[in-house]
Design a protein around this motif. Structure first.
Motif, PDB file in Angstrom:
ATOM      1  N   LEU A  79      -1.957  -0.935   7.204  1.00 35.62           N
ATOM      2  CA  LEU A  79      -0.848  -1.856   7.470  1.00 35.62           C
ATOM      3  C   LEU A  79       0.296  -1.144   8.182  1.00 35.62           C
ATOM      4  CD1 LEU A  79      -0.702  -3.872   4.107  1.00 35.62           C
ATOM      5  CD2 LEU A  79      -1.516  -4.681   6.326  1.00 35.62           C
ATOM      6  N   GLY A  80       0.596   0.079   7.750  1.00 40.89           N
ATOM      7  CA  GLY A  80       1.661   0.837   8.403  1.00 40.89           C
ATOM      8  C   GLY A  80       1.355   1.162   9.845  1.00 40.89           C
ATOM      9  N   MET A  81       0.096   1.454  10.160  1.00 39.77           N
ATOM     10  CA  MET A  81      -0.289   1.711  11.551  1.00 39.77           C
ATOM     11  C   MET A  81      -0.073   0.473  12.414  1.00 39.77           C
ATOM     12  SD  MET A  81      -3.776   3.908  10.897  1.00 39.77           S
ATOM     13  CE  MET A  81      -4.287   3.722  12.606  1.00 39.77           C
ATOM     14  N   ASN A  82      -0.368  -0.711  11.854  1.00 36.45           N
ATOM     15  CA  ASN A  82      -0.196  -1.943  12.619  1.00 36.45           C
ATOM     16  C   ASN A  82       1.271  -2.340  12.757  1.00 36.45           C
ATOM     17  OD1 ASN A  82      -3.016  -2.910  13.189  1.00 36.45           O
ATOM     18  ND2 ASN A  82      -3.169  -2.743  10.991  1.00 36.45           N
ATOM     19  N   SER A 104       3.119   0.823  16.626  1.00 40.56           N
ATOM     20  CA  SER A 104       3.429   0.336  17.974  1.00 40.56           C
ATOM     21  C   SER A 104       4.913   0.405  18.302  1.00 40.56           C
ATOM     22  CB  SER A 104       2.940  -1.110  18.119  1.00 40.56           C
ATOM     23  OG  SER A 104       3.543  -1.951  17.140  1.00 40.56           O
ATOM     24  N   THR A 105       5.741   0.890  17.387  1.00 43.78           N
ATOM     25  CA  THR A 105       7.182   1.001  17.620  1.00 43.78           C
ATOM     26  C   THR A 105       7.555   2.463  17.880  1.00 43.78           C
ATOM     27  OG1 THR A 105       7.692   1.293  15.274  1.00 43.78           O
ATOM     28  CG2 THR A 105       7.566  -0.967  16.102  1.00 43.78           C
ATOM     29  N   VAL A 138       5.707  12.901  10.016  1.00 44.61           N
ATOM     30  CA  VAL A 138       6.043  11.646   9.340  1.00 44.61           C
ATOM     31  C   VAL A 138       5.949  10.527  10.362  1.00 44.61           C
ATOM     32  CG1 VAL A 138       7.764  10.387   7.998  1.00 44.61           C
ATOM     33  CG2 VAL A 138       7.589  12.873   7.776  1.00 44.61           C
ATOM     34  N   ASN A 139       4.798   9.897  10.417  1.00 41.79           N
ATOM     35  CA  ASN A 139       4.612   8.786  11.346  1.00 41.79           C
ATOM     36  C   ASN A 139       3.382   7.987  10.923  1.00 41.79           C
ATOM     37  OD1 ASN A 139       2.147   9.888  12.857  1.00 41.79           O
ATOM     38  ND2 ASN A 139       3.645  11.541  13.191  1.00 41.79           N
ATOM     39  N   PHE A 140       3.157   6.909  11.637  1.00 39.45           N
ATOM     40  CA  PHE A 140       2.015   6.031  11.366  1.00 39.45           C
ATOM     41  C   PHE A 140       1.152   5.890  12.619  1.00 39.45           C
ATOM     42  CE2 PHE A 140       5.112   4.893   8.169  1.00 39.45           C
ATOM     43  CZ  PHE A 140       4.344   4.675   7.028  1.00 39.45           C
ATOM     44  N   ASN A 141       1.011   6.993  13.355  1.00 40.15           N
ATOM     45  CA  ASN A 141       0.229   6.966  14.593  1.00 40.15           C
ATOM     46  C   ASN A 141      -1.278   6.939  14.335  1.00 40.15           C
ATOM     47  OD1 ASN A 141       2.632   7.044  16.015  1.00 40.15           O
ATOM     48  ND2 ASN A 141       2.624   9.286  16.170  1.00 40.15           N
ATOM     49  N   GLY A 192      -4.609   9.634   9.344  1.00 35.80           N
ATOM     50  CA  GLY A 192      -4.320  10.874   8.618  1.00 35.80           C
ATOM     51  C   GLY A 192      -2.846  11.041   8.312  1.00 35.80           C
ATOM     52  N   THR A 193      -2.013  10.955   9.353  1.00 36.30           N
ATOM     53  CA  THR A 193      -0.573  11.100   9.138  1.00 36.30           C
ATOM     54  C   THR A 193      -0.003   9.923   8.351  1.00 36.30           C
ATOM     55  OG1 THR A 193      -0.204  10.104  11.326  1.00 36.30           O
ATOM     56  CG2 THR A 193      -0.218  12.519  11.178  1.00 36.30           C
ATOM     57  N   SER A 194      -0.633   8.758   8.459  1.00 31.75           N
ATOM     58  CA  SER A 194      -0.174   7.615   7.658  1.00 31.75           C
ATOM     59  C   SER A 194      -0.393   7.873   6.171  1.00 31.75           C
ATOM     60  CB  SER A 194      -0.912   6.342   8.090  1.00 31.75           C
ATOM     61  OG  SER A 194      -0.639   6.036   9.435  1.00 31.75           O
ATOM     62  N   MET A 195      -1.556   8.419   5.818  1.00 30.86           N
ATOM     63  CA  MET A 195      -1.830   8.741   4.418  1.00 30.86           C
ATOM     64  C   MET A 195      -0.883   9.829   3.914  1.00 30.86           C
ATOM     65  SD  MET A 195      -4.406   6.883   3.197  1.00 30.86           S
ATOM     66  CE  MET A 195      -5.241   7.834   1.932  1.00 30.86           C
ATOM     67  N   ILE A 196      -0.616  10.831   4.753  1.00 35.05           N
ATOM     68  CA  ILE A 196       0.299  11.897   4.353  1.00 35.05           C
ATOM     69  C   ILE A 196       1.707  11.348   4.161  1.00 35.05           C
ATOM     70  CG2 ILE A 196       1.385  14.045   5.116  1.00 35.05           C
ATOM     71  CD1 ILE A 196      -1.226  14.750   6.511  1.00 35.05           C
TER      72      ILE A 196
END
Length: 258
Positions: free
Chosen positions: A114-117, A121-122, A131-134, A137-141
């Motif tokens: 959900l965070g990636m979506n 895109s922002t 710290v990002n949702f690209n 992997g980084t989203s889970m971290i």
């Protein structure tokens, strides 16, 4: 040290042999503590052989067997009720904690997607390599950082597009509105629900272990809680009754003096 190692290992072997003769193989290995004793003896024998035959002591795998000698400390747990209760609680809680951890991992994966979506895109997390949702992997971290409350407020401030001081935030955009629902719901489900489930599992298994060890005589924790509440109410009523009796006695004395 070699002599003490030989003496203690000999004592353990004699104890195991006596138990095997008295209980038999089936009954002996039915007890988990006997399995631990058997494991300690098995991993200690190669180290003893290496001390007797110096040529074998040069092999690297002998060092691994020496490390397992630390497991002898667990034999002390079996002799103390309190330590044994805690150890049994830890062992019996592992399957339930694994189930809760699996559910938590699944929940974090869903929120990561959900965070990636939502944020991928922002440009909210641009310039933040860790710290990002690209990607997943980084989203889970990032979500694990929020879950452990390790600087989670800075992650939320970035999601709300706040300034460097965190005082002025853009709360009118659609992304900020979604972030206002995304992060509080994640914190509620993970930090407050999942962690409390782990605590509940540990407490339930601790009560069962304490009952089996004779440390807790009540049938369950609810009965114990009812007993405590009833006792408090009884003490309070008894105190009020004693105060009323004292007041009556004092009134009678004053009436006699008059």
């Amino acid at each position: 040290m070699k002599i003490l190692n030989f003496v203690f290992l000999s004592i353990f072997v004699v104890e195991m042999v006596i138990k095997l003769l008295a209980l038999g193989f089936a009954a002996y290995f039915r007890d988990h503590w006997n399995k631990l004793d058997f494991f300690i003896i098995v991993v200690s024998i190669p180290d003893l052989v290496g001390q007797v035959v110096p040529a074998l002591d040069n092999f690297g795998f002998m060092t691994v067997f020496r490390v397992f000698r630390v497991a002898r400390m667990f034999k002390l747990i079996n002799k103390a009720k309190g330590l044994r209760t805690l150890f049994n609680t830890l062992i019996s809680s592992v399957p339930a904690i694994f189930n809760v951890a699996s559910l938590l991992l699944l929940l974090m994966f869903v929120y990561a997607v959900l965070g990636m979506n939502v944020f991928g895109s922002t440009d909210r997390f641009d310039g933040q390599p860790h710290v990002n949702f690209n990607n997943i992997g980084t989203s889970m971290i990032t979500l694990f950082r929020v879950f452990t409350c390790d600087g989670w407020s800075s992650v939320v401030a970035i999601a709300f597009n706040c300034d460097d001081q965190g005082f002025q935030c853009n709360m009118t955009s659609a992304t900020s509105v979604v972030a206002g629902l995304y992060f509080p719901s994640f914190m509620l489900l993970t930090t407050f629900v999942m962690l409390n489930l782990v605590i509940a599992v540990i407490i339930d298994n601790f009560i069962e272990s304490a009952q089996s060890e004779g440390l807790l005589k009540t049938n369950n924790f609810v009965d114990l809680l009812k007993m405590v509440v009833t006792l408090k109410v009884f003490v309070r009523l008894l105190r009020l009754k004693l105060e009323s009796l004292k007041n009556r006695e004092a009134a009678r004395r004053r009436a006699r003096l008059v």
